[in-house]
Write a protein that holds these residues in place. Structure first.
Motif, short mmCIF file in Angstrom:
data_model
loop_
_atom_site.label_atom_id
_atom_site.label_comp_id
_atom_site.label_asym_id
_atom_site.label_seq_id
_atom_site.Cartn_x
_atom_site.Cartn_y
_atom_site.Cartn_z
N PHE A 245 0.83 -1.21 0.00
CA PHE A 245 0.00 0.00 0.00
C PHE A 245 0.86 1.26 0.00
N ALA A 246 1.95 1.24 0.78
CA ALA A 246 2.78 2.44 0.95
C ALA A 246 3.75 2.67 -0.20
N SER A 247 3.94 1.69 -1.05
CA SER A 247 4.99 1.82 -2.07
C SER A 247 4.48 1.69 -3.51
N SER A 248 3.18 1.71 -3.69
CA SER A 248 2.62 1.45 -5.03
C SER A 248 3.11 2.45 -6.06
N ASN A 249 3.11 3.74 -5.73
CA ASN A 249 3.53 4.75 -6.70
C ASN A 249 5.02 4.68 -7.00
N VAL A 250 5.82 4.37 -5.98
CA VAL A 250 7.26 4.28 -6.18
C VAL A 250 7.60 3.11 -7.09
N ARG A 251 6.98 1.97 -6.85
CA ARG A 251 7.24 0.80 -7.69
C ARG A 251 6.86 1.07 -9.13
N ALA A 252 5.79 1.81 -9.31
CA ALA A 252 5.37 2.14 -10.68
C ALA A 252 6.36 3.08 -11.36
N GLY A 253 6.99 3.97 -10.58
CA GLY A 253 7.92 4.94 -11.15
C GLY A 253 9.31 4.41 -11.39
N GLY A 254 9.69 3.35 -10.66
CA GLY A 254 10.98 2.73 -10.88
C GLY A 254 12.16 3.49 -10.30
N LEU A 255 13.35 3.23 -10.86
CA LEU A 255 14.61 3.74 -10.34
C LEU A 255 14.65 5.26 -10.20
N PRO A 256 14.15 6.04 -11.16
CA PRO A 256 14.20 7.51 -10.99
C PRO A 256 13.47 7.99 -9.73
N VAL A 257 12.39 7.32 -9.38
CA VAL A 257 11.64 7.74 -8.19
C VAL A 257 12.42 7.39 -6.93
N TYR A 258 13.07 6.22 -6.91
CA TYR A 258 13.89 5.86 -5.75
C TYR A 258 15.02 6.88 -5.57
N PHE A 259 15.65 7.26 -6.67
CA PHE A 259 16.73 8.24 -6.60
C PHE A 259 16.21 9.59 -6.10
N ASP A 260 15.06 10.00 -6.60
CA ASP A 260 14.45 11.26 -6.17
C ASP A 260 14.12 11.21 -4.69
N ASN A 261 13.59 10.08 -4.21
CA ASN A 261 13.29 9.93 -2.78
C ASN A 261 14.56 10.03 -1.94
N ALA A 262 15.65 9.44 -2.43
CA ALA A 262 16.90 9.49 -1.68
C ALA A 262 17.42 10.92 -1.56
N ILE A 263 17.35 11.67 -2.65
CA ILE A 263 17.81 13.07 -2.61
C ILE A 263 16.94 13.89 -1.67
N LYS A 264 15.63 13.72 -1.74
CA LYS A 264 14.73 14.46 -0.85
C LYS A 264 14.98 14.12 0.62
N THR A 265 15.26 12.85 0.88
CA THR A 265 15.50 12.43 2.25
C THR A 265 16.78 13.04 2.80
N LEU A 266 17.85 13.02 2.00
CA LEU A 266 19.10 13.65 2.43
C LEU A 266 18.91 15.14 2.65
N ALA A 267 18.19 15.79 1.75
CA ALA A 267 17.96 17.23 1.88
C ALA A 267 17.12 17.55 3.11
N SER A 268 16.29 16.59 3.55
CA SER A 268 15.41 16.86 4.70
C SER A 268 16.20 17.01 6.00
N PHE A 269 17.44 16.54 6.03
CA PHE A 269 18.23 16.69 7.25
C PHE A 269 18.62 18.15 7.49
N ASN A 270 18.88 18.89 6.41
CA ASN A 270 19.45 20.23 6.59
C ASN A 270 18.77 21.34 5.80
N PHE A 271 17.96 21.00 4.79
CA PHE A 271 17.49 22.05 3.89
C PHE A 271 15.97 22.16 3.80
N TRP A 272 15.26 21.06 3.57
CA TRP A 272 13.82 21.14 3.40
C TRP A 272 13.19 19.83 3.84
N GLY A 273 12.39 19.89 4.91
CA GLY A 273 11.87 18.67 5.51
C GLY A 273 10.46 18.33 5.10
#
Length: 647
Positions: A245-273
């Motif tokens: 249920f929690a990952s349906s959109n990510v699985r549909a988007g594939g590798l680019p979405v995983y990469f985008d999630n990783a960048i957003k997560t790293l940025a959430s530590f210091n720049f935008w949460g």
């Protein structure tokens, strides 16, 4: 002697830091976050069911499913302190507070040989104690707060186990790992954290040593995890349902979405949460500017401290593994799904600040400046949470403040007088309303306004109606002296509902009419509203019955309406539980008026003419009808209340 004095000093400071953590997590707990939302109430309802012996879940299969550990802890909390609305928040605040000294212990254990181990551990605990991210999630009444506790405990226990080189120590770490799997789906990455930490801290590849200690770790984990593992073995769909249920959109988007999630997560530590108001002060990163600078300093220090590379890498890998749940699911950067990373994350600025304090040794002014930056960081976090967060838009909906306000207004009045809660069907099915019914003593009456309307014929005591806006006018129509306090939606200003106050001694407008008929000596039928105009075959005709309760009953009776023709005792009929079962007759109160509507369907082949309408009540289990007393009554168990023209 110096070592004893130093240990005592660190202990006193840690106690002060833990007290700060407790104050930050328990202050204003009933009002911040505001309201009382779905998930909190659901936890409390399941815990009450466990406490009463109605459920014994290994895994709670409500909604998309959830591990049961927190529900059992909450049931134990209720056993100790008694059930209340904010028991779930109090428990999560306790777990959040306990994570602070546990982080001190784990970090000091991990860096035992580091010359600044005590200072790094203390600064980690200090940052965690005031960190807005962890403070907020400690106060939400959710099981998610257990994930960081287990994540840092595993890091410390495995470091401790390798220092002791005892299979029993590894078995204990394994039991903690097994217990962590009862916490939350986010804890499913902790076996990976345990594996990487186990291998990195081993200090080299010695197969027999790795096998013995690894086996002890594994057996300890299996011993505790076995009941839940057996449940998933028999019900594999529940293991994957929430993750799917929690990952349906990510699985549909594939590798680019995983990469985008990783960048957003790293940025959430210091720049935008996280931008969700329920999760965070919208958009605020995990660290303020001061803490971010110390974090980058800490990362730099870690790169140059090559003698501690295994411990640094174990820490960084544990952090990275605990952000995987949000990288692999929808909604990055979601602070709830990365919460397990928090105790490791705070170590990074702690390492940087500890190195700076060591460099500034003997330079008092510089040390005071460094200490001041830590105080500013802590104060910044606490101000953002207790000062800015309550004022941000979106909290009214996020925490369902309107429904909570109406529920509590009625519940508070029920303790001293009479409280009515008049909602729609969705509101009545909300766990917070169900919990209000469970926890409220006194005279609380919960009504489905879509199905019926109820009010006292005479307000013998002060009476409160907490109601959605569509039922404010009917209440005021019955009591002209009533006072309305609007519950306004925020930030869009519209009326969410209202709290209607009726003083004691008020007579309702429609509740004091002479009865048409009496049923069983308990129910007075005051009126039957029939269509004034002719109806046609096939029409659905609403008929409203107004009842007044003469004396309480312990049976849930049903009502019926019959259409009667000349020589035909029944040409059409309808019967149902009053209020469609939402407010059965065994809950009605003496001198209470209940207005109920039934829908009579006119047969499509019914011939035109004049027909009479008869009303009755019966026990649906035995089919026995209540006797009727009516002036000029014609039948012993039906009251004739009017006529209807079919054309």
């Amino acid at each position: 002697m110096r070592a004893i004095v130093n240990q005592s000093r660190w202990g006193l400071i840690l106690t002060a830091v833990t007290l700060l953590a407790a104050v930050a997590r328990y202050s204003l707990l009933a009002t911040l976050p505001p309201g009382y939302w779905f998930d909190e109430a659901h936890k409390s309802l399941v815990a009450l069911q466990i406490l009463r012996g109605e459920r014994f879940p290994i895994y709670v299969t409500d909604f998309q499913g959830l591990e049961a550990g927190y529900f059992w802890l909450l049931a134990g909390w209720y056993r100790l302190w008694g059930p209340d609305y904010f028991g779930s928040r109090a428990l999560s605040a306790l777990l959040g507070t306990a994570t602070v000294p546990l982080t001190f212990w784990a970090v000091r254990t991990l860096y035992r040989d580091h010359r600044r181990a005590d200072l790094i551990a203390l600064l980690s605990a200090l940052w965690l104690s005031a960190l807005l991210w962890h403070v907020h999630w400690s106060r939400l009444g959710l099981e998610t707060i257990a994930v960081p506790l287990f994540a840092i405990a595993l890091l410390g226990l495995l470091a401790w186990a390798w220092q002791r080189e005892s299979p029993w120590a590894f078995a204990l770490a394994g039991m903690a790992l097994g217990a962590s799997q009862y916490a939350n789906p986010g804890a499913r990455v902790l076996p990976l954290e345990a594996l990487t930490t186990f291998l990195l801290l081993a200090g080299g590849f010695r197969p027999r040593r790795l096998f013995v200690h690894g086996l002890a770790l594994l057996l300890g984990a299996i011993l505790v995890y076995a009941p839940l593992g057996w449940f998933f073995w028999q019900n594999p769909e529940w293991f994957i349902s929430r993750m799917a249920f929690a990952s349906s959109n990510v699985r549909a988007g594939g590798l680019p979405v995983y990469f985008d999630n990783a960048i957003k997560t790293l940025a959430s530590f210091n720049f935008w949460g996280d931008v969700m108001p329920r999760h965070n002060l919208s958009g605020r990163p995990a660290f303020d500017v001061a803490a971010s600078l110390w974090m980058f300093t800490g990362v730099g220090v870690m790169l140059f401290e090559r003698g501690y590379w295994r411990r640094h890498l174990a820490l960084l890998l544990a952090l990275a593994i605990n952000v995987l749940p949000v990288i692999l699911s929808d909604g990055a950067p979601g602070f709830g799904r990365t919460l397990g990373a928090v105790p490791m994350l705070v170590v990074l600025p702690a390492i940087g600040a500890a190195a700076a304090f060591n460099w500034a040794r003997g330079k008092r002014r510089l040390q005071l400046l460094l200490a001041g930056s830590l105080i500013v960081s802590a104060g910044w976090n606490l101000y953002d949470y207790f000062g800015r967060y309550p004022r941000q838009p979106g909290l009214f909906d996020s925490f369902e403040v309107g429904l909570w306000t109406l529920s509590q207004a009625a519940a508070r009045q029920a303790a001293a007088g009479t409280g009515y809660l008049v909602l729609d069907e969705a509101g009545l099915e909300h766990p917070a309303v169900q919990l209000t019914r469970e926890l409220t003593g006194g005279d609380l009456r919960i009504i489905n306004g879509q199905k019926c309307f109820a009010y006292p014929a005479h307000s013998a005591t002060d009476t409160i109606f907490g109601t959605l806006p569509q039922w404010i006018a009917p209440v005021v129509a019955q009591y002209p002296a009533a006072h309305v306090t609007d519950v306004m939606h925020e930030p869009e200003a519209y009326q969410y509902g209202g709290v209607v106050s009726v003083p004691a001694g008020q007579a309702s407008v429609d509740g004091n009419a002479e009865p048409i008929a009496m049923f069983g000596g308990s129910f007075a039928l005051l009126a039957a509203t029939l269509p004034a105009d002719p109806v046609r075959p096939g029409d659905s005709v609403p008929i409203t019955l107004r009842w007044r309760m003469a004396e309480p009953v312990d049976t849930a009776y049903s009502t019926f309406v019959h259409l009667v023709g000349v020589g035909k005792p029944l040409v059409a009929g309808v019967d149902a539980a009053p209020c469609a079962g939402w407010y059965p007759t065994d809950r009605w109160h003496t001198d209470e008026v209940v207005q109920d509507q039934l829908t009579l369907v006119i047969p499509s082949d019914l011939v035109a003419g004049n027909y009479e309408v008869a009303v009755g009540m019966y026990n649906w289990i035995s089919s026995e009808r209540l006797p009727v007393v009516q002036t000029n009554g014609r039948e012993p168990d039906r009251a004739f209340v009017g006529s209807m023209v079919v054309k």
